[in-house]
Motif scaffolding. Sequence first.
Motif: not given
Length: 361
Positions: A91-98, A217-219, A343-350
């Motif tokens: 979820g954090a990949q859709f913002g800043d995972p760091a 993760g998103g928050m 992108g890669p993060a969405r495809r991973a969730l899919e």
Amino acid sequence: MVEGVETAAGQRTGAPGSGGRRTRPGTGQFDSLGLYLADARLEASVLGLLEAVEADLRSSVASADPLVTEAARHLVEAGGKRFRPLLVALGAQFGDPAGPQVVPAAVVMELTHLATLYHDDVMDEASVRRGAPSANSRWTNSVAILVGDYLFARAADIAADLGTEAVRLQARTFARLVHGQIAETVGPRAGDDPVQHYLRVIAEKTGSLIATSARFGGMFGGAPAAHIEALAGYGETIGLAFQLSDDLLDISSESVQSGKTPGTDLREGVPTLPVLYALASDDADAASVRLREVLATGPLTDDDLHAEALGLLRESPALKRARETVRSYAEEAREQLSPLPDGPARRALESLCDFVADRTS
């Protein structure tokens, strides 16, 4: 609840983000979850986050009391798939995972999950958890309950550093977990549809924590509000799908695939989705009638009745209907990802949606 999803490592089928299916390589550490990380940078980010979570989990359960530390670390060190921290990381990949709060948020989710396992084992009188003696069998029920309470407290303490909204969400998630456990313990009330009751129990016991994990993760990655809501909806639905697919594997798989002896839920009298569908059926064929008769007797401790019920269920319309239900949840979860950028993060969730659908075929 979704505790560990076991399957043979190696290859599996399912093209990411599509209704089609194709063979693709396994994904190393994530084979057993069916997660497909096609991007090297995404994989490095997710693995780095999970390594940091692992280290923080061990330090966060330490106590001045050696017994508390030993008992609290018992399940941490037993391992597990870390599915909830994984959802935080993705979820954090859709913002800043760091972002500095992403790892603590994942720790909060895993500690909350681990606390429920200590309590579950007491309620279920379990003797083994994750291949090791359960805390209740090793230290007594009272110690296991109190250690579970301690882990909830540690999760709340860490959440407090994340802000008021994190504390509120963690508390509300915990409340849903408790409601789900009570509903499961009490069972359907007069007039309740047993199937709908069961689905509500899973949503509250399993889906709620996975939904909050994806939301966190998103928050804490700083994703846009619309993306955070999409992640939360996805998390709840994929959690339902995984738990329901476990129901099917208990009936249809061999132990090498499911990680446990087939028909364990039948033997223990646990009413899973295929069983509930079979009991609610009005099919008049001899096999369906006989299946309802056997299931109505309760826990199937007799080996012959157990084998008969397992065989009838494997060939029943109820199992087919349950498969269709799982696939519908997997597709619903995929649709809930539509607001997210490709992108890669969405495809991973899919890819998790593909896996759930594939493993119950």
